[in-house]
Design an enzyme around this catalytic site. Structure first.
Site, PDB file in Angstrom:
ATOM      1  N   LYS A   1      -9.607   3.168 -18.808  1.00 44.77           N
ATOM      2  CA  LYS A   1     -10.034   3.465 -20.173  1.00 44.77           C
ATOM      3  C   LYS A   1      -8.879   3.231 -21.161  1.00 44.77           C
ATOM      4  O   LYS A   1      -8.327   2.163 -21.194  1.00 44.77           O
ATOM      5  CB  LYS A   1     -10.566   4.899 -20.222  1.00 44.77           C
TER       6      LYS A   1
ATOM      7  N   ARG B   1       0.838  -1.215   0.000  1.00 47.34           N
ATOM      8  CA  ARG B   1       0.000   0.000   0.000  1.00 47.34           C
ATOM      9  C   ARG B   1       0.867   1.257   0.000  1.00 47.34           C
ATOM     10  O   ARG B   1       0.455   2.332  -0.430  1.00 47.34           O
ATOM     11  CB  ARG B   1      -0.975  -0.004   1.192  1.00 47.34           C
TER      12      ARG B   1
ATOM     13  N   ASP C   1      -8.591  16.352 -15.878  1.00 40.69           N
ATOM     14  CA  ASP C   1      -8.888  14.949 -16.159  1.00 40.69           C
ATOM     15  C   ASP C   1      -8.662  14.740 -17.655  1.00 40.69           C
ATOM     16  O   ASP C   1      -9.401  15.260 -18.489  1.00 40.69           O
ATOM     17  CB  ASP C   1     -10.349  14.650 -15.763  1.00 40.69           C
TER      18      ASP C   1
ATOM     19  N   TYR D   1     -17.644  13.973 -15.472  1.00 37.48           N
ATOM     20  CA  TYR D   1     -18.144  12.612 -15.252  1.00 37.48           C
ATOM     21  C   TYR D   1     -19.065  12.578 -14.024  1.00 37.48           C
ATOM     22  O   TYR D   1     -18.799  13.257 -13.029  1.00 37.48           O
ATOM     23  CB  TYR D   1     -16.939  11.671 -15.097  1.00 37.48           C
TER      24      TYR D   1
HETATM   25  C1  3LM Z   1     -17.869   6.117 -18.143  1.00 34.91           C
HETATM   26  N1  3LM Z   1     -16.194   6.873 -16.650  1.00 34.91           N
HETATM   27  O1  3LM Z   1     -18.403   5.186 -18.727  1.00 34.91           O
HETATM   28  P1  3LM Z   1     -13.063   4.897 -12.732  1.00 34.91           P
HETATM   29  N2  3LM Z   1     -12.933  10.434 -15.226  1.00 34.91           N
HETATM   30  C2  3LM Z   1     -13.612  10.233 -16.378  1.00 34.91           C
HETATM   31  C3  3LM Z   1     -14.382   9.085 -16.543  1.00 34.91           C
HETATM   32  O2  3LM Z   1     -15.037   8.916 -17.692  1.00 34.91           O
HETATM   33  C4  3LM Z   1     -14.447   8.141 -15.488  1.00 34.91           C
HETATM   34  C5  3LM Z   1     -13.734   8.388 -14.317  1.00 34.91           C
HETATM   35  C6  3LM Z   1     -12.975   9.538 -14.227  1.00 34.91           C
HETATM   36  C7  3LM Z   1     -17.071   5.873 -16.911  1.00 34.91           C
HETATM   37  C8  3LM Z   1     -17.213   4.801 -16.100  1.00 34.91           C
HETATM   38  S1  3LM Z   1     -19.790   4.746 -15.304  1.00 34.91           S
HETATM   39  C9  3LM Z   1     -20.343   3.843 -13.934  1.00 34.91           C
HETATM   40  C10 3LM Z   1     -18.374   3.927 -15.944  1.00 34.91           C
HETATM   41  C11 3LM Z   1     -13.530  11.253 -17.460  1.00 34.91           C
HETATM   42  C12 3LM Z   1     -15.263   6.902 -15.589  1.00 34.91           C
HETATM   43  C13 3LM Z   1     -13.734   7.422 -13.166  1.00 34.91           C
HETATM   44  O3  3LM Z   1     -13.106   5.134 -11.271  1.00 34.91           O
HETATM   45  O4  3LM Z   1     -11.836   4.165 -13.181  1.00 34.91           O
HETATM   46  O5  3LM Z   1     -14.344   4.313 -13.259  1.00 34.91           O
HETATM   47  O6  3LM Z   1     -12.901   6.356 -13.427  1.00 34.91           O
HETATM   48  O7  3LM Z   1     -17.925   7.289 -18.561  1.00 34.91           O
END
Ligand code: 3LM
Length: 400
Positions: free
Chosen positions: A214, A64, A189, A117
């Site tokens: 992603k 961690r 972001d 998001y």
């Molecule tokens: C999506 N997005 O389908 P995680 N910043 C951006 C994002 O698009 C996302 C995050 C941060 C999507 C996830 S929706 C339940 C599924 C621009 C995530 C957050 O914590 O790795 O999911 O990232 O748009």
């Protein structure tokens, strides 16, 4: 802790994607770095353990707090973004929350784009308020309104561009100038663009966050995040919010993302080429009333995109002329394209933002952000563009 054997500053991004953060030669000569799938690390003696915990000696203690596989990923993403250091996290939201909370305390103020998001919106609007941190959401395409949103308590500015889900573009440099005039940090972001298509560091961003779930990983088999910035800021995040709130990345996930990153440049090229073909097709569809894609001259942020993006990316959003019902019909009748949230995978993915990714927004916030019930978001994958278009075409045909 940097593990680079040589400076990557002269390399092209394509090379950094493969060699960035490389550790010294493995004792067995393994081409691919081993995965340090271990929770803890053994000390030579008690004094050494003490020195490591006191920060007097470099070396690992507990995963961690740091792990060699994760460190390699952190360094590679930092080099790709042109930043000094990185901190990897269990999810993209883990990176965003650890980054923001490392610099905020009760009474502080944040200026955030109104187009972000859904879970970032939920974090800022619900959780932060509970801890006395106030966030002003502002339409950052309006620079005068953005400047007016600052208060003498503003510590952080948060920007997502192109924004999820309908690709609103924000002028990173202009917002960075506002932030820096007031000694605030700018967090960008960069999930939708990746360091290949947009370099926020060159435009004044202090910290860059990614959902590594992603494009960075790109293969739909990991949920992960990363933040990069200067050494001091990243140390602070690692030693406070990331360490003590504990949303750190596993070695296995880091190993998979290191593998995924090797093909990021060629994947992004193909994603972008495919997206242009799909946009052409969607433009010819009478069932589509409005198309959101930064590569179109009609896109309101087109000029900003030309200035700060190397390509338009591969996320497309569109409004269905007949609204909700026809959007659902389009989604339900696809055969190859997968009906799923997330983006940036080899598979083309389609989803309905109002009821899925952006359901955490209140209906009013969705209306302000222009996320209607007929809006559909498409993440164009790596299949042949003919097959993506053929699947869309047969599904549009069922709508009549
Ligand atoms: C999506 N997005 O389908 P995680 N910043 C951006 C994002 O698009 C996302 C995050 C941060 C999507 C996830 S929706 C339940 C599924 C621009 C995530 C957050 O914590 O790795 O999911 O990232 O748009």
């Amino acid at each position: 802790m940097s593990h680079s054997t040589k400076s990557a500053s002269d390399w092209h991004k394509d090379t950094i994607a493969i060699h960035g953060g490389e550790a010294p030669q493995d004792p067995h000569g393994a081409l691919v770095p081993p995965m340090y799938q271990t929770s803890t690390f053994v000390f030579d003696n008690a004094a050494q353990g003490g020195r490591r915990f006191a920060g007097e000696e470099e070396g690992y203690m507990y995963s961690r707090l740091g792990n060699p596989t994760v460190a390699q990923l952190e360094q590679r993403v930092a080099e790709l973004e042109g930043m000094q250091a990185g901190a990897a996290s269990a999810t993209g939201m883990g990176a965003i929350s650890a980054t923001m909370l490392a610099f905020l305390k009760q009474g502080d103020h944040v200026v955030a784009s109104d187009a972000i998001y859904g879970c970032s919106f939920a974090l800022f609007s619900h959780l932060f308020e509970r801890f006395g941190i106030h966030v002003t959401f502002v339409d950052m395409s309006d620079l005068a309104a953005t400047e007016a949103a600052f208060t003498d308590k503003t510590q952080l500015v948060f920007v997502e561009t192109p924004a999820n889900p309908h690709l609103k573009l924000i002028d990173i440099q202009a917002v960075a100038n506002f932030a820096h005039q007031r000694q605030a940090r700018l967090v960008v972001d960069n999930t939708f663009m990746t360091p290949l298509l947009q370099r926020p560091a060159e435009l004044g961003a202090d910290l860059i966050v990614h959902s590594a779930t992603k494009y960075l990983n790109g293969h739909g088999d990991v949920v992960a995040g990363v933040v990069v910035g200067n050494q001091q800021d990243i140390e602070l995040i690692k030693l406070t919010t990331l360490k003590d709130m504990g949303a750190t990345m596993s070695a296995h996930d880091a190993w998979l993302i290191l593998r995924g990153l090797k093909t990021l440049p060629i994947r992004m090229q193909r994603h972008c080429e495919n997206a242009l073909q799909v946009v052409d097709f969607l433009q010819s569809q009478p069932a589509v009333s409005r198309l959101y894609f930064p590569g179109l001259e009609t896109h309101p942020g087109y000029a900003i995109g030309q200035k700060q993006m190397r390509a338009a990316g591969a996320i497309i959003a569109f409004d269905m002329r007949d609204g909700y019902e026809s959007a659902l019909q389009l989604l339900n009748n696809l055969k190859m394209i997968k009906l799923a949230v997330s983006l940036g995978d080899a598979e083309t993915l389609i989803q309905h933002p109002a009821s899925m990714t952006h359901s955490p927004l209140t209906p009013e916030a969705r209306a302000t952000a222009g996320i209607g019930d007929g809006l559909v978001r498409l993440s164009v994958g790596l299949e042949h563009s003919d097959d993506i278009i053929a699947d869309l075409k047969q599904s549009f045909a069922t709508i009549g």
